[in-house]
Write an enzyme that holds these catalytic residues in place. Structure first.
Site, PDB file in Angstrom:
ATOM      1  N   HIS A 168      36.749 -52.632  85.327  1.00  0.00           N
ATOM      2  CA  HIS A 168      37.697 -53.745  85.187  1.00  0.00           C
ATOM      3  C   HIS A 168      38.835 -53.422  84.233  1.00  0.00           C
ATOM      4  O   HIS A 168      39.851 -54.125  84.227  1.00  0.00           O
ATOM      5  CB  HIS A 168      36.961 -55.001  84.694  1.00  0.00           C
ATOM      6  CG  HIS A 168      36.067 -55.603  85.741  1.00  0.00           C
ATOM      7  ND1 HIS A 168      36.391 -56.747  86.424  1.00  0.00           N
ATOM      8  CD2 HIS A 168      34.876 -55.192  86.241  1.00  0.00           C
ATOM      9  CE1 HIS A 168      35.427 -57.036  87.297  1.00  0.00           C
ATOM     10  NE2 HIS A 168      34.491 -56.104  87.196  1.00  0.00           N
ATOM     11  N   ASP A 380      46.473 -53.426  80.068  1.00  0.00           N
ATOM     12  CA  ASP A 380      45.522 -54.390  80.636  1.00  0.00           C
ATOM     13  C   ASP A 380      45.089 -53.874  82.000  1.00  0.00           C
ATOM     14  O   ASP A 380      45.926 -53.371  82.761  1.00  0.00           O
ATOM     15  CB  ASP A 380      46.221 -55.754  80.813  1.00  0.00           C
ATOM     16  CG  ASP A 380      45.297 -56.928  80.540  1.00  0.00           C
ATOM     17  OD1 ASP A 380      44.084 -56.788  80.762  1.00  0.00           O
ATOM     18  OD2 ASP A 380      45.801 -57.979  80.094  1.00  0.00           O
TER      19      ASP A 380
HETATM   20  C1  GDG Z   1      39.135 -58.152  81.877  1.00  0.00           C
HETATM   21  C2  GDG Z   1      40.265 -57.125  81.850  1.00  0.00           C
HETATM   22  C3  GDG Z   1      40.979 -57.903  84.108  1.00  0.00           C
HETATM   23  C4  GDG Z   1      41.767 -67.639  79.167  1.00  0.00           C
HETATM   24  N1  GDG Z   1      41.933 -68.645  78.309  1.00  0.00           N
HETATM   25  C5  GDG Z   1      41.200 -69.673  78.765  1.00  0.00           C
HETATM   26  C6  GDG Z   1      40.583 -69.273  79.939  1.00  0.00           C
HETATM   27  N2  GDG Z   1      40.943 -68.013  80.146  1.00  0.00           N
HETATM   28  C7  GDG Z   1      40.527 -67.209  81.306  1.00  0.00           C
HETATM   29  C8  GDG Z   1      41.727 -66.990  82.197  1.00  0.00           C
HETATM   30  C9  GDG Z   1      41.353 -65.705  82.923  1.00  0.00           C
HETATM   31  C10 GDG Z   1      40.422 -65.013  81.933  1.00  0.00           C
HETATM   32  O1  GDG Z   1      40.085 -65.937  80.922  1.00  0.00           O
HETATM   33  C11 GDG Z   1      41.107 -63.839  81.248  1.00  0.00           C
HETATM   34  O2  GDG Z   1      41.211 -62.811  82.189  1.00  0.00           O
HETATM   35  P1  GDG Z   1      42.212 -61.588  81.979  1.00  0.00           P
HETATM   36  O3  GDG Z   1      42.242 -60.826  83.250  1.00  0.00           O
HETATM   37  O4  GDG Z   1      43.554 -62.111  81.604  1.00  0.00           O
HETATM   38  O5  GDG Z   1      41.675 -60.734  80.756  1.00  0.00           O
HETATM   39  P2  GDG Z   1      40.229 -60.164  80.208  1.00  0.00           P
HETATM   40  O6  GDG Z   1      39.381 -61.249  79.687  1.00  0.00           O
HETATM   41  O7  GDG Z   1      40.624 -59.142  79.198  1.00  0.00           O
HETATM   42  O8  GDG Z   1      39.503 -59.480  81.483  1.00  0.00           O
HETATM   43  C12 GDG Z   1      41.443 -57.628  82.679  1.00  0.00           C
HETATM   44  C13 GDG Z   1      39.745 -58.773  84.123  1.00  0.00           C
HETATM   45  O9  GDG Z   1      38.723 -58.250  83.277  1.00  0.00           O
HETATM   46  C14 GDG Z   1      39.172 -58.911  85.534  1.00  0.00           C
HETATM   47  O10 GDG Z   1      38.911 -57.658  86.096  1.00  0.00           O
HETATM   48  O11 GDG Z   1      42.023 -58.569  84.789  1.00  0.00           O
HETATM   49  O12 GDG Z   1      42.475 -56.670  82.697  1.00  0.00           O
HETATM   50  O13 GDG Z   1      40.684 -56.870  80.498  1.00  0.00           O
HETATM   51  O14 GDG Z   1      40.654 -65.991  84.091  1.00  0.00           O
HETATM   52  O15 GDG Z   1      41.851 -68.122  83.013  1.00  0.00           O
HETATM   53  N3  GDG Z   1      39.796 -70.078  80.671  1.00  0.00           N
HETATM   54  C15 GDG Z   1      39.611 -71.350  80.207  1.00  0.00           C
HETATM   55  N4  GDG Z   1      40.159 -71.787  79.039  1.00  0.00           N
HETATM   56  C16 GDG Z   1      40.958 -70.989  78.294  1.00  0.00           C
HETATM   57  O16 GDG Z   1      41.449 -71.406  77.233  1.00  0.00           O
HETATM   58  N5  GDG Z   1      38.851 -72.192  80.920  1.00  0.00           N
END
Ligand code: GDG
Length: 482
Positions: A168, A380
């Site tokens: 990921h 990322d």
């Molecule tokens: C890893 C990789 C890759 C965020 N704030 C709140 C909230 N979120 C949710 C978002 C999103 C998730 O968290 C964050 O996903 P990201 O992809 O931006 O980042 P990572 O956590 O670092 O994820 C990344 C991912 O895995 C999938 O393969 O894209 O690159 O680092 O879904 O919505 N959700 C809620 N409240 C919040 O305040 N409910």
């Protein structure tokens, strides 16, 4: 499309959250696209999810897993981690070695041999749990950087099941990867899987460059999203599969009356000002301090922005036990204070900062209310916030400012305003230009991005991975994700 075989999903965490209140333990489904995408596949094919419950000492809550399994239609198989392994494997190897190294922060790595030993020990625990999970024909799908050795260990335990792995996070450029003391063993372990999936072509290219240096006898074949390596008479597939979101579910939520009502409240609280939204887990890879500095630069350089825009920084607590994350939090809070100290006036603070997790509907309301999302990680794997913002932008008026170094940039470059997050002046200028973008252009760009995300949602991601795992010929594979 793919043979209806059983599936065993393996990830660091189980897709549930166990929590304790006055009445005892409770269980809820974990949030996130991976859970909602895998659940129907697991239900249809019959399957098991193997993972850690999230904390040591929760044995008494484990009967709840059985109840959950019966309702969910697939089994949960917990892996038990002792405190010492949580420290050395999870906080140590995963978060102080692989996470920084793979996000180009080599100087933050602590290459302690005890972390590596704990990582191997824990991967063996996960492999053992897979061995103990029913269906000998099931396909094993392992997720992410914590568990890169599970496939190799399964083989050494005599497993004949086929196994695939998805990373990921990014795979680093060769010069960074070569710093890892256990570089050859890790690479060889990954090549024990039948299929290794990456988020982007760039990650797969980085991986191939390390393979060619460390294992020069390995020969690649083919081109396109899935290629093959020949090693020791065996074929290993390598694919680029950009992960995505449950697009339709985000659109539905964004259009719901509850969210629409909340959007109106948020907008009236903004009092005519435009909201620039940033949502990140607290993490140095997300570039939060760089973004704040770019915003300060924008306010200095373009006085017309003062009083007219507000940066809404939502920061979700994460890895609070790691000292580096605490130091970062303090630095971010200092910067927020500094910017507000410099520019605030009665009735307006340039930065509004929330350090907590929002409920899903609340988050979607912020996505809808914002004129712009500033998604500027230094590195990322993909970044789902960028895709969620677009999906929720049902009025198609918003602009996405997106880092070139987010995996999502490869798919969204036709609609996003791409920025180099290390370039404060460039980012400040892009903020200004994006705010001045004519509505018609913003709409065209947003439509293009929403189209790509709608066509390539999380369900297609699951299908593509499993297709690459099961298809006979690489030519069976559709060529593009755009
Ligand atoms: C890893 C990789 C890759 C965020 N704030 C709140 C909230 N979120 C949710 C978002 C999103 C998730 O968290 C964050 O996903 P990201 O992809 O931006 O980042 P990572 O956590 O670092 O994820 C990344 C991912 O895995 C999938 O393969 O894209 O690159 O680092 O879904 O919505 N959700 C809620 N409240 C919040 O305040 N409910």
């Amino acid at each position: 499309m793919t043979p209806a075989k059983g599936l065993i999903v393996v990830s660091n965490r189980l897709p549930v959250v166990l929590s304790r209140n006055e009445d005892g333990w409770g269980i809820t489904t974990g949030a996130g696209g991976l859970v909602s995408a895998m659940a129907p596949v697991l239900r249809d094919r019959g399957g098991t999810w193997v993972g850690w419950t999230g904390a040591s000492g929760e044995h008494e809550a484990e009967s709840l897993l059985g109840e959950f399994s019966r309702e969910a239609g697939y089994s949960l198989k917990p892996v038990r981690l002792e405190k010492e392994d949580v420290a050395d494997f999870y906080y140590g190897f995963a978060n102080e070695v692989i996470w920084p190294l793979f996000h180009d922060f080599q100087s933050l790595c602590n290459f302690f041999p005890k972390y590596w030993k704990s990582y191997l020990r824990v991967n063996e625990l996960y492999a053992r749990a897979v061995m103990d999970s029913g269906d000998p024909e099931a396909y094993v799908w392992v997720h992410d950087y914590h568990l890169m050795h599970v496939g190799e260990m399964l083989k050494s335990m005599g497993s004949r099941r086929r196994a695939g792995f998805f990373l990921h996070i990014p795979f680093p450029p060769m010069d960074n990867y070569l710093k890892l003391p256990w570089r050859r063993r890790l690479l060889s372990a990954l090549l024990e899987y039948d299929l290794v999936g990456f988020q982007t072509y760039r990650d797969r290219r980085n991986f191939m460059q390390s393979v060619q240096v460390l294992l020069p006898h390995v020969k690649p074949q083919g081109r396109g999203p899935v290629i093959e390596l020949l090693l020791d008479g065996r074929k290993v597939r390598l694919g680029a599969f950009p992960i995505s979101i449950d697009y339709r579910s985000f659109v539905r939520t964004a259009r719901s009356p509850a969210v629409s009502g909340r959007v109106n409240e948020l907008k009236s609280a903004m009092d005519g000002r435009r909201m620039l939204l940033a949502v990140d887990r607290l993490d140095y890879s997300k570039g939060i301090t760089f973004r704040l500095e770019a915003f300060r630069e924008a306010l200095e350089k373009y006085p017309g922005l003062r009083g007219n825009v507000t940066l809404m920084q939502i920061m979700v607590p994460s890895r609070q036990e790691v000292p580096r994350y605490n130091a970062l939090k303090q630095e971010i809070e200092r910067l927020v204070g500094e910017i507000n100290g410099l520019f605030s006036r009665p009735g307006w603070n340039p930065v509004q900062y929330q350090y907590r997790s929002l409920g899903r509907e609340e988050l979607v309301a912020y996505y809808r209310a914002a004129s712009m999302a500033i998604v500027t990680p230094l590195r990322d794997g993909m970044n789902l916030v960028a895709k969620e913002y677009c999906a929720c932008n049902v009025n198609r008026r918003g602009v996405l400012l997106l880092s070139e170094f987010a995996g999502a940039a490869a798919q969204l470059q036709n609609g996003a305003v791409l920025v180099n997050p290390f370039d404060r002046e460039g980012m400040a200028q892009s903020i200004k230009e994006a705010l001045d973008m004519p509505a018609e252009e913003a709409r065209r760009r947003m439509d293009r991005m929403r189209d790509v995300i709608r066509k390539n949602d999380i369900f297609r991601w699951v299908d593509m991975f499993l297709l690459a795992a099961f298809s006979r010929h690489l030519d069976d594979f559709p060529p593009t994700y755009a």
